[in-house]
Enzyme design. Structure first.
Site, short mmCIF file in Angstrom:
data_model
loop_
_atom_site.label_atom_id
_atom_site.label_comp_id
_atom_site.label_asym_id
_atom_site.label_seq_id
_atom_site.Cartn_x
_atom_site.Cartn_y
_atom_site.Cartn_z
N ASN A 1 -4.35 0.45 15.41
CA ASN A 1 -3.63 1.72 15.44
C ASN A 1 -2.20 1.47 15.88
O ASN A 1 -1.96 0.83 16.91
CB ASN A 1 -4.31 2.70 16.41
CG ASN A 1 -3.82 4.12 16.26
OD1 ASN A 1 -2.63 4.39 16.41
ND2 ASN A 1 -4.73 5.03 15.96
N HIS B 1 -12.50 11.55 11.84
CA HIS B 1 -11.45 11.41 10.84
C HIS B 1 -11.77 12.27 9.61
O HIS B 1 -12.88 12.79 9.47
CB HIS B 1 -11.31 9.95 10.40
CG HIS B 1 -10.60 9.09 11.39
ND1 HIS B 1 -11.24 8.54 12.48
CD2 HIS B 1 -9.30 8.70 11.47
CE1 HIS B 1 -10.36 7.83 13.19
NE2 HIS B 1 -9.19 7.91 12.60
N HIS B 2 -10.81 12.35 8.72
CA HIS B 2 -10.95 13.11 7.47
C HIS B 2 -12.10 12.57 6.61
O HIS B 2 -12.55 11.43 6.78
CB HIS B 2 -9.64 13.04 6.68
CG HIS B 2 -9.16 11.64 6.46
ND1 HIS B 2 -9.57 10.86 5.40
CD2 HIS B 2 -8.31 10.86 7.18
CE1 HIS B 2 -8.99 9.67 5.46
NE2 HIS B 2 -8.23 9.65 6.54
N THR C 1 -7.23 -1.29 8.34
CA THR C 1 -8.47 -1.26 9.14
C THR C 1 -9.64 -1.78 8.32
O THR C 1 -9.51 -2.04 7.12
CB THR C 1 -8.76 0.16 9.64
OG1 THR C 1 -8.90 1.05 8.52
CG2 THR C 1 -7.63 0.65 10.54
N GLY D 1 -1.60 -3.06 9.63
CA GLY D 1 -2.27 -1.88 10.16
C GLY D 1 -3.54 -1.56 9.39
O GLY D 1 -4.19 -0.55 9.66
N LYS E 1 -12.10 8.89 4.75
CA LYS E 1 -12.08 7.59 5.42
C LYS E 1 -13.34 6.82 5.08
O LYS E 1 -14.45 7.36 5.14
CB LYS E 1 -11.94 7.76 6.93
CG LYS E 1 -11.71 6.44 7.67
CD LYS E 1 -11.29 6.68 9.12
CE LYS E 1 -11.09 5.37 9.86
NZ LYS E 1 -10.02 4.54 9.24
N GLY F 1 0.84 -1.19 0.00
CA GLY F 1 0.00 0.00 0.00
C GLY F 1 0.88 1.24 0.00
O GLY F 1 0.64 2.19 0.75
N GLY G 1 -0.46 5.09 -0.90
CA GLY G 1 -1.43 5.77 -0.05
C GLY G 1 -0.77 6.77 0.89
O GLY G 1 0.45 6.91 0.92
N ARG G 2 -1.60 7.47 1.66
CA ARG G 2 -1.08 8.46 2.60
C ARG G 2 -0.13 7.83 3.60
O ARG G 2 0.94 8.36 3.89
CB ARG G 2 -2.25 9.14 3.34
CG ARG G 2 -3.16 9.98 2.46
CD ARG G 2 -4.27 10.61 3.30
NE ARG G 2 -5.16 11.43 2.52
CZ ARG G 2 -6.25 10.96 1.91
NH1 ARG G 2 -6.54 9.68 2.02
NH2 ARG G 2 -7.03 11.76 1.22
N THR H 1 -9.25 2.26 15.33
CA THR H 1 -8.81 2.73 16.64
C THR H 1 -9.97 2.73 17.64
O THR H 1 -9.81 2.33 18.79
CB THR H 1 -8.23 4.15 16.54
OG1 THR H 1 -7.15 4.13 15.62
CG2 THR H 1 -7.74 4.64 17.89
#
Length: 242
Positions: free
Chosen positions: A100, A131-132, A76, A74, A135, A8, A11-12, A142
């Protein structure tokens, strides 16, 4: 120095991981994204870090087992079938899975577990996260991690006691329930508050992520630690020894 591969990578989180790997003076072994062949990356890596999508998880686990390589997960939005697959794979390779990778969030989870274990059911537990706008899953991984911490503190099953998506005439809150509320907007990296409320007082435990580097740094720390472990399933609490 540990060679860390990123699943990934575009991605960010993938971009943040590249910077965190360099800051920790580890080796960036490369990255893959949807449609790429993962096997060359696995061969070049001592450990993998996965922040991709749940749909790709089984294929990733199979490839890591074949190459006998550890992996930090990690990603989600995982469901019961994904956790079953992780349990099975962890019998053969080291796997650290967490909702998280922030050390601060996991310290918060430890505090939530302790508070829930000491306070009775007359204290309601609510988890609020924001969240932004991009998402796609809710509640966040989390929030679920914090909910599991609260449920563990009370020795109950979270799935049987969670409440979310309240709308309309829902009736009174159930005693012992753990509630979730998800907010989305702007560019928020991640805010989480656990509220423990009784009739006379209220405790609020909050963590605010200022940027994604906290998650990237935690993931890199986890990767370095996991590369030295035996097969098994681990989480960030094992690193913090909580």
């Amino acid at each position: 120095m540990t060679a860390i591969g990123i699943i990934g990578s575009k991605g960010r989180m993938g971009q943040a991981l590249v910077n965190a790997i360099a800051q920790a003076q580890h080796e960036h072994a490369g990255g893959v994204d949807q449609g790429d062949d993962i096997k060359p990356l696995i061969a070049a890596s001592d450990v993998l870090v996965d922040f991709s999508s749940p749909a790709a998880l089984q294929a990733t686990l199979d490839a890591c087992i074949e190459a006998d390589k550890p992996i930090v997960i990690g990603t989600t939005g995982l469901e019961e079938a994904h956790h079953t697959a992780i349990d099975s794979a962890s019998q053969k390779i080291p796997i650290l899975q967490t909702g998280n990778t922030s050390l601060g969030v996991n310290m918060l989870a430890a505090l939530v577990k302790q508070a829930a274990s000491k306070l009775g059911e007359d204290w309601d537990i609510e988890i609020v996260e924001m969240h932004h706008r991009h998402k796609v899953d809710a509640p966040s991984g989390t929030a679920k991690l914090l909910g599991e911490a609260a449920a563990s503190g009370r020795n109950i099953d979270l799935s049987a006691h969670s409440e979310s998506g309240r709308d309309g005439i829902t009736g009174a809150r159930k005693t012992g329930a753990i509630g979730f509320a998800a907010l989305r907007g702007g560019s928020v990296a991640g805010d989480h508050t656990v509220i423990l409320a009784s009739d006379e007082e209220r405790i609020e435990l909050t963590h605010r992520a200022e940027n994604r580097m906290i998650f990237a740094k935690g993931a890199v720390k986890a990767a370095g630690w996991l590369s030295q472990q035996r097969p098994g399933r681990y989480d960030m609490m094992d690193i913090l020894k909580l």
